[in-house]
Motif scaffolding. Structure first.
Motif, short mmCIF file in Angstrom:
data_model
loop_
_atom_site.label_atom_id
_atom_site.label_comp_id
_atom_site.label_asym_id
_atom_site.label_seq_id
_atom_site.Cartn_x
_atom_site.Cartn_y
_atom_site.Cartn_z
N ASN A 1 26.40 100.37 66.27
CA ASN A 1 26.19 98.99 66.70
C ASN A 1 26.47 98.08 65.50
O ASN A 1 25.67 97.99 64.58
N ASN A 2 27.65 97.43 65.52
CA ASN A 2 28.11 96.66 64.37
C ASN A 2 28.07 97.52 63.12
O ASN A 2 28.70 98.55 63.07
N GLY A 3 27.28 97.16 62.13
CA GLY A 3 27.25 97.93 60.90
C GLY A 3 26.30 99.10 60.91
O GLY A 3 26.30 99.93 59.99
N PHE A 4 25.50 99.24 61.95
CA PHE A 4 24.52 100.34 62.02
C PHE A 4 25.14 101.58 62.65
O PHE A 4 25.95 101.50 63.57
N TYR A 5 24.74 102.75 62.14
CA TYR A 5 25.15 104.01 62.76
C TYR A 5 24.01 105.02 62.64
O TYR A 5 23.22 105.01 61.70
N GLY A 6 23.92 105.89 63.62
CA GLY A 6 22.93 106.96 63.60
C GLY A 6 23.44 108.15 64.39
O GLY A 6 23.86 107.99 65.55
N SER A 7 23.45 109.34 63.79
CA SER A 7 23.93 110.54 64.47
C SER A 7 22.87 111.62 64.40
O SER A 7 22.13 111.74 63.42
N PHE A 8 22.82 112.42 65.46
CA PHE A 8 21.92 113.57 65.54
C PHE A 8 22.74 114.79 65.91
O PHE A 8 23.50 114.76 66.88
N THR A 9 22.60 115.86 65.11
CA THR A 9 23.41 117.06 65.30
C THR A 9 22.52 118.30 65.27
O THR A 9 21.61 118.39 64.45
N VAL A 10 22.79 119.23 66.17
CA VAL A 10 22.15 120.54 66.16
C VAL A 10 23.23 121.55 65.80
O VAL A 10 24.18 121.75 66.56
N ALA A 11 23.09 122.19 64.65
CA ALA A 11 24.08 123.15 64.17
C ALA A 11 23.59 124.57 64.40
O ALA A 11 22.38 124.83 64.40
N ASN A 12 24.53 125.49 64.59
CA ASN A 12 24.21 126.91 64.83
C ASN A 12 23.24 127.06 66.00
O ASN A 12 22.10 127.50 65.85
N LEU A 13 23.71 126.71 67.17
CA LEU A 13 22.87 126.74 68.37
C LEU A 13 22.37 128.13 68.71
O LEU A 13 21.26 128.30 69.23
N LEU A 14 23.17 129.15 68.45
CA LEU A 14 22.85 130.51 68.88
C LEU A 14 22.13 131.27 67.78
O LEU A 14 22.45 131.13 66.59
N ASP A 15 21.18 132.11 68.17
CA ASP A 15 20.51 132.98 67.22
C ASP A 15 21.45 134.09 66.77
O ASP A 15 22.40 134.44 67.46
N LYS A 16 21.17 134.63 65.60
CA LYS A 16 21.94 135.77 65.10
C LYS A 16 21.53 137.02 65.87
O LYS A 16 20.34 137.29 66.04
N ASN A 17 22.50 137.80 66.33
CA ASN A 17 22.19 138.99 67.12
C ASN A 17 22.44 140.28 66.36
O ASN A 17 22.43 141.35 66.93
#
Length: 312
Positions: free
Chosen positions: A161-177
């Protein structure tokens, strides 16, 4: 020096757990390249953006972590973008390498108010390996090849929004098997990242831009979390600019005890980009290393103007 041996062992173990399929983010994203921390930034801009990054941590300590990466993203059509990220990471006797392929789509909420919403997704391929070539027969009893390959994904959302920014990320969704190292290693690889900031100018004709930002990371496996507080100043000369800044990182349960702090600087001249950052590690290792150094070199090529303000 013998008194520091247990500390080095502990730090190596912590770094190994932190490294496995979760590469540490230092200040790469602050070299005008937030795509390295989230797929939602792919395709924002008028060029194919290429950034090569080299990082050496704890200079002066043998076998300290080193990281090299190459990131590139570009817009396709008017509202979408793609990107690729390649990396190689060394930390003592561990090796990690991999790639990330990303797609992002950008939407206009209100073009007159410059409000945009973006969604991104990545496919991640990571390989983690213990380098047994440097071991002898008495080293932890490791005599066979220890490696694993992980296929994973990440998703993110970005609001501007104009000069404002905000991001949310979920990395590595899967568990290690796979469990081939020991029976106490964490299987949860997810980490949650929130990056926000604001670009401010006193007037539309001002050549100076101020950008405070914050980057929060939370790791599900061991419940630890960190926060970066950053400040950047840009000085514009038409489309070229120079910038300088400061980054401050701390554990969220130890806000008055910073992990790293250091200056940054960079420039963009025509299609060429350069940035350098230095961080002092403020713990017991401060007397035994000269800090962490990072260099970024980039090119912005093949300009193509979009018809949608959502990718400006």
């Amino acid at each position: 020096m013998k008194k520091l041996a247990p500390l080095f062992i502990l730090l190596a173990f912590v770094q190994l757990k932190a490294q496995e399929l979760n590469l540490p983010a230092f200040t790469q994203y602050l070299a005008d390249n937030p795509f390295v921390i989230s797929p939602v930034y792919a395709g924002i801009g008028d060029h194919v953006k290429i950034r090569a990054n080299g990082l050496t941590q704890w200079v002066g300590i043998k076998d300290a972590p080193r990281n090299m990466s190459l990131a590139a993203d570009m817009r396709i059509a008017d509202k979408s973008g793609i990107g690729v990220y390649l990396y190689s990471d060394r930390n003592g006797n561990t090796r990690q390498s991999g790639a990330k392929i990303s797609f992002a789509h950008h939407l206009v909420i209100d073009k007159y108010a410059d409000q945009f919403l973006s969604f991104g997704i990545s496919y991640n391929l990571n390989q983690f390996r213990i380098d047994i070539e440097n071991f002898n027969g008495q080293d932890m009893g490791v005599i066979d090849d220890r490696r694993l390959t992980n296929h994973n994904a990440e998703v993110g959302i970005l609001y501007r929004n104009n000069g404002f920014y905000g991001s949310f990320t979920v990395a590595n969704l899967l568990d290690k098997n796979l469990d081939i190292f020991n029976d106490i290693e964490p299987l949860e690889l997810r980490n949650y990242q929130f990056f926000t900031g604001y670009k401010w100018r006193s007037s539309s004709n001002s050549d100076i831009e101020i950008e405070p930002s914050a980057f929060f990371q939370y790791f599900e496996s061991d419940k630890r979390s960190t926060t970066d507080l950053n400040l950047k100043l840009r000085f514009y000369n038409f489309e070229d600019y120079y910038w300088a800044g400061l980054s401050y990182r701390f554990l969220n349960d130890q806000m008055l005890e910073p992990l790293n702090i250091g200056p940054m600087l960079g420039l963009k001249r025509s299609n060429f980009y350069f940035a350098y950052s230095y961080q002092v590690t403020l713990n017991k290792l401060i007397d035994y290393n000269s800090g962490t150094h990072m260099v970024t070199i980039g090119l912005d090529v093949f300009q193509g103007i979009s018809n949608c303000p959502c990718t400006y």
